[in-house]
Design an enzyme around this catalytic site. Structure first.
Site, PDB file in Angstrom:
ATOM      1  N   ALA A 134      -2.064 -24.994 -43.514  1.00 23.04           N
ATOM      2  CA  ALA A 134      -2.184 -24.598 -42.111  1.00 23.04           C
ATOM      3  C   ALA A 134      -1.152 -25.354 -41.301  1.00 23.04           C
ATOM      4  CB  ALA A 134      -3.591 -24.879 -41.579  1.00 23.04           C
ATOM      5  N   ASP A 135      -0.771 -24.754 -40.185  1.00 26.03           N
ATOM      6  CA  ASP A 135       0.138 -25.413 -39.254  1.00 26.03           C
ATOM      7  C   ASP A 135      -0.303 -25.038 -37.848  1.00 26.03           C
ATOM      8  OD1 ASP A 135       2.585 -27.082 -38.890  1.00 26.03           O
ATOM      9  OD2 ASP A 135       3.289 -25.302 -37.835  1.00 26.03           O
ATOM     10  N   THR A 136      -0.402 -26.028 -36.981  1.00 26.23           N
ATOM     11  CA  THR A 136      -0.870 -25.807 -35.619  1.00 26.23           C
ATOM     12  C   THR A 136       0.187 -26.259 -34.621  1.00 26.23           C
ATOM     13  OG1 THR A 136      -3.176 -26.157 -36.284  1.00 26.23           O
ATOM     14  CG2 THR A 136      -2.683 -26.339 -33.935  1.00 26.23           C
ATOM     15  N   THR A 172      -2.620 -21.487 -34.724  1.00 26.94           N
ATOM     16  CA  THR A 172      -2.746 -22.048 -36.070  1.00 26.94           C
ATOM     17  C   THR A 172      -2.487 -20.950 -37.083  1.00 26.94           C
ATOM     18  OG1 THR A 172      -4.361 -23.713 -35.411  1.00 26.94           O
ATOM     19  CG2 THR A 172      -4.259 -23.175 -37.742  1.00 26.94           C
ATOM     20  N   ALA A 173      -1.503 -21.175 -37.934  1.00 29.50           N
ATOM     21  CA  ALA A 173      -1.260 -20.275 -39.057  1.00 29.50           C
ATOM     22  C   ALA A 173      -1.985 -20.849 -40.261  1.00 29.50           C
ATOM     23  CB  ALA A 173       0.229 -20.147 -39.342  1.00 29.50           C
TER      24      ALA A 173
END
Length: 290
Positions: A134-136, A172-173
């Protein structure tokens, strides 16, 4: 305590004193048990498998623990996050960053397995059943991407900007990967989703003047978080007015969507979304007959 058991000949001093003064004593309250585990097919499956979280975020790990996934393996990516921000949208930026993380960690995990297999003194770990990354980031009203503050002054400037512009988006991805059941290229199923939540900051007139922001920065709570605040902590109480969308997305992992993607890459390999949708449409077209 067994009420039928005989009392000790020499009770503790506090019990003897209470009896002398006629103070009634209550039995200890029974130990409260926590909630029962959430029973879902995808969670039941993953509880017996090797699940890798490609992130060092304790918040993401805690969210997965709440679901009952207590043995998640933490395997953060050390790949530089060098996706260019200026040429793509914030949604594309987080999606590409999460995708690069998950592929890098999956390759590293497989390479580590090969090394462990060659080393006869080390037990080879099980194959990964699921990898999650995840990346935010924060997307401001102007489309600017904010990540973690660089230092204290940058932290103060960032929070003042979020307050003065009132509303921003938390993106978020989440990316999930599972090995394919067959040998078809590329050998894994991968799905990505970008969750979007709008966050409204309090204003100076509502109790968020500069000195409150500066005091919050000194707590260091938000120093390692995108946007510089923690909605689940003090930041949620003193900085945030309201949100529209998923709370756990702001924490760092949209849980419902993560489970949905995990179901797809594990239980529905090779099934396209259009195929699922066409089946539902056919069911809707059949009239109900008594």
């Amino acid at each position: 305590m067994d009420p039928t058991a005989p009392e000790p000949e020499n009770p503790p001093a506090y019990i003897a004193a209470a009896r002398r003064h006629g103070i009634p004593l209550r039995q200890s309250a029974p130990i409260k048990r926590g909630p029962m585990p959430l029973q879902l097919p995808i969670l039941d499956h993953l509880r017996t498998k090797r699940v890798i979280l490609a992130s060092a975020s304790p918040r993401r790990k805690a969210l997965l623990n709440q679901l009952g996934l207590h043995d998640v393996e933490i395997f953060p990516s050390d790949k530089p996050e060098d996706v260019e921000k200026g040429k793509i949208t914030p949604e594309e930026y987080v999606a590409e960053t999460a995708r690069r993380k998950i592929l890098h960690v999956y390759e590293q995990a497989l390479r580590q397995q090969e090394e462990d297999e060659q080393n006869k003194n080390v037990e080879k770990p099980a194959d990964p059943a699921l990898v999650i990354s995840a990346d935010t980031v924060i997307a401001t009203r102007s489309g600017r991407i904010l990540e973690k503050p660089r230092d204290e002054q940058d932290h103060i400037r960032m929070l003042k900007h979020l307050r003065d512009t009132r509303v921003h988006r938390v993106l978020t991805a989440v990316c999930v990967l599972a090995p394919k059941d067959n040998a078809a290229h590329p050998g894994y199923e991968l799905e990505t989703h970008v969750e979007d939540t709008e966050v409204y900051f309090a204003q100076a007139r509502d109790g968020l003047p500069d000195d409150v922001i500066e005091a919050y920065v000194k707590t260091r709570e938000g120093a390692d978080k995108a946007g510089g605040y923690a909605i689940q902590g003090i930041g949620g109480m003193v900085l945030i007015d309201k949100i529209e969308g998923s709370v756990d997305n702001v924490v760092g992992l949209p849980v419902r969507k993560t489970l949905q993607l995990a179901e797809k890459v594990i239980f529905k390999q090779g099934i396209e979304d259009d195929d699922i949708g066409s089946d539902e449409e056919d069911d809707d077209e059949e009239p109900y007959q008594d």
